[in-house]
Design an enzyme around this catalytic site. Structure first.
Site, PDB file in Angstrom:
ATOM      1  N   ARG A  22       0.848  -1.229   0.000  1.00 41.95           N
ATOM      2  CA  ARG A  22      -0.156  -0.147   0.031  1.00 41.95           C
ATOM      3  C   ARG A  22       0.843   1.285   0.145  1.00 41.95           C
ATOM      4  NH1 ARG A  22      -4.109  -1.079   4.509  1.00 41.95           N
ATOM      5  NH2 ARG A  22      -2.114  -1.448   5.352  1.00 41.95           N
ATOM      6  N   LYS A  28       0.688 -18.512   6.297  1.00 47.45           N
ATOM      7  CA  LYS A  28      -0.324 -18.778   7.220  1.00 47.45           C
ATOM      8  C   LYS A  28      -0.662 -17.570   8.106  1.00 47.45           C
ATOM      9  CE  LYS A  28       0.941 -19.363  11.676  1.00 47.45           C
ATOM     10  NZ  LYS A  28       1.943 -18.860  12.723  1.00 47.45           N
ATOM     11  N   ASP A  48       4.046 -23.500   5.573  1.00 44.35           N
ATOM     12  CA  ASP A  48       4.272 -23.812   7.141  1.00 44.35           C
ATOM     13  C   ASP A  48       5.883 -23.668   7.155  1.00 44.35           C
ATOM     14  OD1 ASP A  48       4.898 -25.051   9.773  1.00 44.35           O
ATOM     15  OD2 ASP A  48       2.863 -25.743   9.646  1.00 44.35           O
ATOM     16  N   HIS A  49       6.320 -22.804   8.031  1.00 44.98           N
ATOM     17  CA  HIS A  49       7.860 -22.631   7.723  1.00 44.98           C
ATOM     18  C   HIS A  49       8.340 -23.667   8.436  1.00 44.98           C
ATOM     19  CE1 HIS A  49       7.799 -20.485  11.739  1.00 44.98           C
ATOM     20  NE2 HIS A  49       8.749 -20.566  11.687  1.00 44.98           N
ATOM     21  N   LYS A  82      12.561 -25.992   7.772  1.00 51.99           N
ATOM     22  CA  LYS A  82      13.734 -26.200   9.011  1.00 51.99           C
ATOM     23  C   LYS A  82      14.550 -27.520   8.628  1.00 51.99           C
ATOM     24  CE  LYS A  82      11.610 -23.704  12.712  1.00 51.99           C
ATOM     25  NZ  LYS A  82      12.245 -22.689  12.965  1.00 51.99           N
ATOM     26  N   GLU A 120       8.950 -20.684  23.840  1.00 51.26           N
ATOM     27  CA  GLU A 120       9.347 -19.536  23.714  1.00 51.26           C
ATOM     28  C   GLU A 120       9.470 -18.618  24.879  1.00 51.26           C
ATOM     29  OE1 GLU A 120       8.273 -18.017  19.442  1.00 51.26           O
ATOM     30  OE2 GLU A 120       6.510 -18.580  20.088  1.00 51.26           O
ATOM     31  N   ASP A 135      -1.847 -20.229  16.663  1.00 53.79           N
ATOM     32  CA  ASP A 135      -0.704 -19.759  16.089  1.00 53.79           C
ATOM     33  C   ASP A 135       0.335 -21.144  16.026  1.00 53.79           C
ATOM     34  OD1 ASP A 135       1.228 -17.674  15.518  1.00 53.79           O
ATOM     35  OD2 ASP A 135       2.094 -17.776  17.380  1.00 53.79           O
ATOM     36  N   HIS A 166       2.402 -25.900  13.077  1.00 55.95           N
ATOM     37  CA  HIS A 166       3.651 -26.169  13.208  1.00 55.95           C
ATOM     38  C   HIS A 166       3.578 -27.622  13.802  1.00 55.95           C
ATOM     39  CE1 HIS A 166       4.567 -22.331  11.528  1.00 55.95           C
ATOM     40  NE2 HIS A 166       4.422 -21.878  12.750  1.00 55.95           N
ATOM     41  N   LYS A 193      13.649 -20.595  25.105  1.00 57.86           N
ATOM     42  CA  LYS A 193      13.148 -21.192  23.675  1.00 57.86           C
ATOM     43  C   LYS A 193      13.692 -22.602  23.608  1.00 57.86           C
ATOM     44  CE  LYS A 193      12.695 -20.440  18.909  1.00 57.86           C
ATOM     45  NZ  LYS A 193      11.663 -19.916  18.498  1.00 57.86           N
TER      46      LYS A 193
HETATM   47  C1  BG6 Z   1       5.383 -18.503  13.617  1.00 54.93           C
HETATM   48  C2  BG6 Z   1       4.378 -17.903  15.027  1.00 54.93           C
HETATM   49  O1  BG6 Z   1       4.528 -19.063  12.983  1.00 54.93           O
HETATM   50  O2  BG6 Z   1       6.426 -19.132  14.704  1.00 54.93           O
HETATM   51  C3  BG6 Z   1       5.315 -16.986  15.946  1.00 54.93           C
HETATM   52  O3  BG6 Z   1       3.580 -16.985  14.369  1.00 54.93           O
HETATM   53  C4  BG6 Z   1       6.289 -18.224  16.512  1.00 54.93           C
HETATM   54  O4  BG6 Z   1       4.480 -16.549  17.101  1.00 54.93           O
HETATM   55  C5  BG6 Z   1       7.086 -18.293  15.646  1.00 54.93           C
HETATM   56  O5  BG6 Z   1       7.006 -17.133  17.507  1.00 54.93           O
HETATM   57  C6  BG6 Z   1       8.033 -19.523  15.865  1.00 54.93           C
HETATM   58  O6  BG6 Z   1       8.652 -19.708  15.077  1.00 54.93           O
HETATM   59  P1  BG6 Z   1      10.311 -20.320  15.153  1.00 54.93           P
HETATM   60  O7  BG6 Z   1      10.982 -20.591  13.998  1.00 54.93           O
HETATM   61  O8  BG6 Z   1      11.155 -19.214  15.953  1.00 54.93           O
HETATM   62  O9  BG6 Z   1      10.371 -21.543  16.054  1.00 54.93           O
END
Ligand code: BG6
Length: 515
Positions: free
Chosen positions: A69, A175, A204-205, A209, A243, A262, A267, A372
């Site tokens: 935008r 997502k 889905d990242h 990994k 986290e 989330d 994940h 974490k």
């Molecule tokens: C994201 C969430 O998909 O994954 C976040 O929206 C989260 O809230 C993150 O912090 C965690 O990803 P990673 O790769 O740091 O474990």
């Protein structure tokens, strides 16, 4: 032996272990990022593109178009890209590589529902092709608020950008894919009215990994685990994604999502699938995803009565994190007064099939926990009989296999061993494999792998339409039960192990692992 990995997509001629690692080259492509000035683009996508360029993993002809935008011209946007890359790339940028990447960047300003934006975009895409003298594949990356996904897809359809006579067109969707089962179905419906499933890449990242992909190698490239990998030998599986950070500046998104949507819906259910799936016949997108869908379908949909026994949610209060006092969720900037959004969620699920019936799968995630850590712990059944004296047996514990996804990626196996000395006293010791020391190389970021796979048309690491709906089928009843609940929401102190209520999910002999 130390092993160094080659740049992604390229074999290392010096290293026999990388033979056969060549992957199909990526065809010339223009990548269009919608939401190009947003957080994800800045922090993840642009740095990933730089690192791919650095590794020579982008196609020889690669163009990037940012759409957002904010009013910008091409040069403003290039400067913004450069700043993001300098700030967030895992490597310090090399001026030549960066310059070559930025030279092929353009920007189209406008709102996502404005047909004029798509007309300008079309001109830019055609311009690149004329300059190249050949058709280029097109990949549209939807890195926007989810409410824009159907809008953008619809506009791509009506502006004839969803098809290209001489090249492949793909759409990459971030997502969250819906916030309920119904929404996910509607979104699938809108997307599949314009694109074929083979053109759609739902991100889905976690699937990008290295350590998540390594679970496949671990399970299916080693003969020793398969005989044990079932209800006869495994007592429980515990998956944790904890986290230390709070919600930062994401209250807008997070307060409407919560921990279950989330992290668990996507994940963590993917991690569960990797643990529980049958070996696929081949590592093709369809075979791998068929096996994952079967796992999700074997997880019974909880009834309202069962939810109180198998699901716990909670919210963090003020506490200590990283040695500092931090506010509770309700005091975070942007969180609505009295919000009952959960920042912690834990579930006990079962996978009702021949291999897993009766084995609890514990899933736990939360913000502002002690540290974490993302890990999968598989606890084996205890030995049937202990012949040692009572004193000798005291330290005997069931074997535990722990796959740590982050940080300190690796695998460890706990074994009972005799303490050196004249008495037979046993305690657990760990056998360990660590990525960092075994492969002396830095792992690529998940987005690097996912962006190239999408441009290559390989959907193995992306979620299929039926898979995403199967994930929602499990989470939907829990989301709505929590929404309707009149019980007070449990809380936990920031920096702690989470709410005590989570203990209530465990079977008698099970324990949560320390975070
Ligand atoms: C994201 C969430 O998909 O994954 C976040 O929206 C989260 O809230 C993150 O912090 C965690 O990803 P990673 O790769 O740091 O474990």
């Amino acid at each position: 032996m130390a092993v160094t990995a080659p740049p992604s997509g390229q074999p290392d001629p010096e290293n026999p272990l990388t033979e056969g690692l060549e992957r199909l080259p990526v065809a010339p492509t223009t990548l269009v990022i919608f939401g190009a000035t947003g957080d994800l683009a800045q922090r993840k996508l642009l740095p990933a593109l730089y690192n791919l360029a650095h590794d020579g993993a982008l196609p020889e002809r690669f163009h990037l178009v940012g759409v957002a935008r904010k009013e910008r011209d091409h040069d403003d946007y290039r400067t913004e890209c450069e700043e993001a890359i300098r700030r967030f790339s895992r490597r310090a940028p090399d001026a030549e590589v960066l310059g070559a990447l930025l030279a092929n960047v353009k920007y189209v300003p406008g709102t996502f529902d404005d047909p004029a934006v798509y007309a300008s975009l079309s001109d830019v895409l055609d311009g690149f092709e004329q300059q190249a003298g050949e058709p280029l594949n097109r990949a549209f990356y939807l890195s926007t608020a989810p409410s824009f996904f159907p809008v953008i897809v619809g506009e791509l359809g009506s502006s004839a950008l969803a098809h290209h006579e001489h090249g492949d067109v793909r759409v990459i969707i971030e997502k969250p894919f819906g916030t309920t089962l119904q929404e996910a179905r509607e979104l699938n419906h809108s997307v599949l009215a314009i694109f074929k499933e083979a053109q759609v890449f739902r991100i889905d990242h976690y699937l990008g990994k290295e350590t998540v992909q390594n679970m496949m190698a671990f399970r299916f490239a080693n003969g020793m685990f398969e005989p044990l990998w079932n209800r006869n030998y495994i007592e429980s599986v515990q998956i944790t994604a904890a986290e230390e950070l709070g919600i930062g500046s994401r209250a807008d998104y997070y307060d409407s999502a919560g921990a279950l949507r989330d992290l668990i819906q996507n994940h963590m259910l993917q991690l569960l699938c990797h643990v529980a799936m049958e070996p696929p016949v081949s590592f093709t997108a369809e075979e791998v995803r068929n096996e994952k869908v079967k796992v999700l379908q074997a997880v019974p949909m909880p009834t309202p009565e069962q939810i109180a026994q198998m699901a716990v949610h909670a919210q963090y209060g003020a506490g200590q994190s990283g040695g500092e006092s931090v506010p509770g969720y309700l005091e975070e900037e942007g969180v609505p007064q009295g919000s009952t959004t959960e920042t912690f969620a834990a579930l006990r699920l079962e996978v009702d099939n021949w291999r897993w019936a009766g084995v609890p799968f514990y899933l736990r995630t939360g913000k502002r926990l002690a540290r974490k850590i993302t890990e999968i712990a598989v606890t084996l059944k205890p030995v049937p009989h202990l012949a040692f004296s009572q004193e000798g047996s005291l330290g005997v514990r069931p074997n535990q296999l722990v796959l740590t996804l982050q940080p300190n990626e690796g695998v460890s196996l706990s074994l009972g061993a005799k303490i050196p000395g004249t008495r037979m006293i046993i305690r657990p010791v760990n056998m360990q494999f660590q990525y960092g020391t075994a492969f002396l190389s830095q792992s690529p970021e998940a987005y690097e792998r996912l962006i190239t796979d999408a441009m290559r048309g390989d959907a193995t690491l992306f979620t299929r339409n039926d898979e995403v709906e199967a994930q929602w089928r499990i989470c939907d009843p829990i989301v709505s039960a929590w929404g309707d609940s009149r019980e007070p929401l449990p809380s936990y102190a920031a920096g702690s192990q989470g709410p005590v209520e989570a203990e209530g999910l465990l079977r008698a002999d099970d324990r949560w692992r320390a975070i």
